[in-house]
Design a protein around this motif. Structure first.
Motif, PDB file in Angstrom:
ATOM      1  N   TYR A 130      11.177   7.521  -0.937  1.00 26.75           N
ATOM      2  CA  TYR A 130      10.591   5.826  -0.814  1.00 26.75           C
ATOM      3  C   TYR A 130       9.423   5.768  -1.610  1.00 26.75           C
ATOM      4  O   TYR A 130       9.039   5.124  -1.485  1.00 26.75           O
ATOM      5  N   ASP A 131       8.926   7.011  -2.124  1.00 28.58           N
ATOM      6  CA  ASP A 131       7.618   7.038  -3.349  1.00 28.58           C
ATOM      7  C   ASP A 131       6.662   6.474  -2.181  1.00 28.58           C
ATOM      8  O   ASP A 131       5.312   5.772  -2.320  1.00 28.58           O
ATOM      9  N   ILE A 132       6.672   7.050  -0.284  1.00 28.79           N
ATOM     10  CA  ILE A 132       5.847   6.148   0.511  1.00 28.79           C
ATOM     11  C   ILE A 132       3.835   7.333  -0.104  1.00 28.79           C
ATOM     12  O   ILE A 132       3.987   8.892  -0.342  1.00 28.79           O
ATOM     13  N   ARG A 133       3.103   6.926  -0.293  1.00 30.78           N
ATOM     14  CA  ARG A 133       1.689   7.478  -0.750  1.00 30.78           C
ATOM     15  C   ARG A 133       1.091   8.061   1.066  1.00 30.78           C
ATOM     16  O   ARG A 133       0.522   9.248   0.521  1.00 30.78           O
ATOM     17  N   LYS A 134       1.114   7.418   1.692  1.00 31.81           N
ATOM     18  CA  LYS A 134       0.607   8.186   3.140  1.00 31.81           C
ATOM     19  C   LYS A 134       1.642   7.861   4.084  1.00 31.81           C
ATOM     20  O   LYS A 134       1.823   6.409   4.441  1.00 31.81           O
ATOM     21  N   LEU A 135       1.867   8.512   5.017  1.00 31.97           N
ATOM     22  CA  LEU A 135       2.168   8.369   6.581  1.00 31.97           C
ATOM     23  C   LEU A 135       0.967   8.388   7.368  1.00 31.97           C
ATOM     24  O   LEU A 135       0.389   9.191   7.228  1.00 31.97           O
ATOM     25  N   TYR A 136       1.175   7.686   8.186  1.00 32.43           N
ATOM     26  CA  TYR A 136       0.854   7.799   9.717  1.00 32.43           C
ATOM     27  C   TYR A 136       1.016   7.554  11.035  1.00 32.43           C
ATOM     28  O   TYR A 136       2.556   7.396  11.130  1.00 32.43           O
ATOM     29  N   GLY A 137       0.102   7.727  12.131  1.00 24.85           N
ATOM     30  CA  GLY A 137       0.877   7.964  13.340  1.00 24.85           C
ATOM     31  C   GLY A 137      -0.633   8.195  13.975  1.00 24.85           C
ATOM     32  O   GLY A 137      -1.369   8.648  13.577  1.00 24.85           O
ATOM     33  N   HIS A 163       0.821  -0.884   0.276  1.00 23.49           N
ATOM     34  CA  HIS A 163      -0.359   0.452  -0.122  1.00 23.49           C
ATOM     35  C   HIS A 163       0.613   1.222   0.048  1.00 23.49           C
ATOM     36  O   HIS A 163       0.518   2.811  -0.367  1.00 23.49           O
ATOM     37  N   ARG A 164       2.286   1.331  -0.033  1.00 26.65           N
ATOM     38  CA  ARG A 164       3.263   2.189   0.320  1.00 26.65           C
ATOM     39  C   ARG A 164       2.702   3.566   1.265  1.00 26.65           C
ATOM     40  O   ARG A 164       2.705   4.347   0.795  1.00 26.65           O
ATOM     41  N   THR A 165       2.813   2.907   2.541  1.00 26.77           N
ATOM     42  CA  THR A 165       1.871   3.508   4.063  1.00 26.77           C
ATOM     43  C   THR A 165       3.603   3.018   4.389  1.00 26.77           C
ATOM     44  O   THR A 165       3.692   2.327   4.566  1.00 26.77           O
ATOM     45  N   SER A 166       3.497   3.919   5.365  1.00 26.59           N
ATOM     46  CA  SER A 166       3.693   4.353   6.546  1.00 26.59           C
ATOM     47  C   SER A 166       4.301   4.583   7.288  1.00 26.59           C
ATOM     48  O   SER A 166       4.187   5.813   8.357  1.00 26.59           O
ATOM     49  N   ASP A 167       4.770   4.543   8.764  1.00 22.45           N
ATOM     50  CA  ASP A 167       4.726   5.500  10.431  1.00 22.45           C
ATOM     51  C   ASP A 167       5.902   6.689  10.072  1.00 22.45           C
ATOM     52  O   ASP A 167       7.129   5.805   9.432  1.00 22.45           O
ATOM     53  N   LEU A 168       5.883   7.727  10.594  1.00 20.52           N
ATOM     54  CA  LEU A 168       7.398   8.196  11.019  1.00 20.52           C
ATOM     55  C   LEU A 168       7.169   8.420  12.209  1.00 20.52           C
ATOM     56  O   LEU A 168       6.461   9.483  12.692  1.00 20.52           O
ATOM     57  N   ALA A 169       8.499   8.206  13.228  1.00 17.00           N
ATOM     58  CA  ALA A 169       8.661   8.044  14.038  1.00 17.00           C
ATOM     59  C   ALA A 169      10.125   9.906  14.163  1.00 17.00           C
ATOM     60  O   ALA A 169      10.981   8.572  14.252  1.00 17.00           O
ATOM     61  N   LYS A 189       1.233  13.480  -4.646  1.00 13.69           N
ATOM     62  CA  LYS A 189       1.234  12.899  -5.965  1.00 13.69           C
ATOM     63  C   LYS A 189       0.282  11.541  -5.591  1.00 13.69           C
ATOM     64  O   LYS A 189       0.269  11.565  -6.756  1.00 13.69           O
ATOM     65  N   TYR A 190       0.135  11.103  -4.638  1.00 11.20           N
ATOM     66  CA  TYR A 190      -1.230  10.394  -5.299  1.00 11.20           C
ATOM     67  C   TYR A 190      -2.751  10.957  -4.646  1.00 11.20           C
ATOM     68  O   TYR A 190      -3.828   9.917  -4.771  1.00 11.20           O
ATOM     69  N   PHE A 191      -3.019  11.918  -3.925  1.00 10.81           N
ATOM     70  CA  PHE A 191      -3.461  12.338  -3.836  1.00 10.81           C
ATOM     71  C   PHE A 191      -3.843  13.716  -3.578  1.00 10.81           C
ATOM     72  O   PHE A 191      -3.019  14.604  -4.201  1.00 10.81           O
TER      73      PHE A 191
END
Length: 194
Positions: free
Chosen positions: A122-129, A87-93, A175-177
């Motif tokens: 890294y071409d991540i679509r969405k970061l979450y936390g 899904h090309r998503t990731s956490d970022l801390a 780029k994706y939203f």
């Protein structure tokens, strides 16, 4: 080597030899770690090195140092991952560990650099936390860095015998939203956080 530079800070992959005793002291400081790990797991030099090496080997977790440009000094860490490659998503801390750099708005700059890293490298679509509702400084830093509040999990944490909500935040790669999709989230923020 990837290096992303901002106004006061830059980030680059952290080197194992930079994990000195003074840096490792950040991970045993109760004040700094109060909100950093949900598991309350003790982070040792060996466990941190193992996590950095395993994440890099698997290509799903990357640990960067946060450096003060003026002094060329490591002042914190930024962890991207785990990355969901489907899904090309990731956490970022992020963690500003050096007390002399706290309270200066640098966490927001570090998060912005992390956004740039995640989206462009890294071409991540969405970061979450997600963070404790009482961690107001962190919530504000992420919001200043362009993140939005997406929701709230009631009583997700138990702190000193009481329930505490988890505030969910996200950052969307344009780029994706579309701006319309992002604006819809922005307009709902007040439903989840005062």
């Amino acid at each position: 080597m990837i290096k992303i530079t901002g106004e006061h800070l830059y980030i680059k992959e952290i080197e194992i030899d930079e994990l000195t005793d003074s840096v490792m002291a950040w991970f045993s400081d109760k004040h700094l770690m109060k909100y950093y790990t949900n598991s309350q797991k003790v982070i040792t030099r060996d466990s941190l090195i193992a996590a950095i090496e395993q994440g890099k080997k698997e290509g799903n977790i990357f640990t960067y140092g946060i450096y003060d440009i003026q002094r060329e000094l490591l002042i914190g860490t930024l962890k991207l991952g785990p990355i969901n490659k489907v899904h090309r998503t990731s956490d970022l801390a992020t963690l500003i560990g050096d007390y002399s750099f706290l309270g200066k708005g640098l966490a927001a700059e570090a998060i912005k650099l992390g956004n740039q890293l995640a989206f462009s490298v890294y071409d991540i679509r969405k970061l979450y936390g997600g963070m404790y509702e009482s961690n107001v400084a962190s919530i504000k830093a992420y919001l200043r860095a362009g993140w939005l509040i997406e929701g709230r999990l009631k009583g997700f944490y138990q702190v000193d015998g009481r329930n505490e909500d988890r505030v969910l935040v996200g950052c969307f790669n344009p780029k994706y939203f579309s701006e319309i999709e992002i604006e819809k989230v922005r307009n709902k923020q007040e439903n989840y956080y005062e």
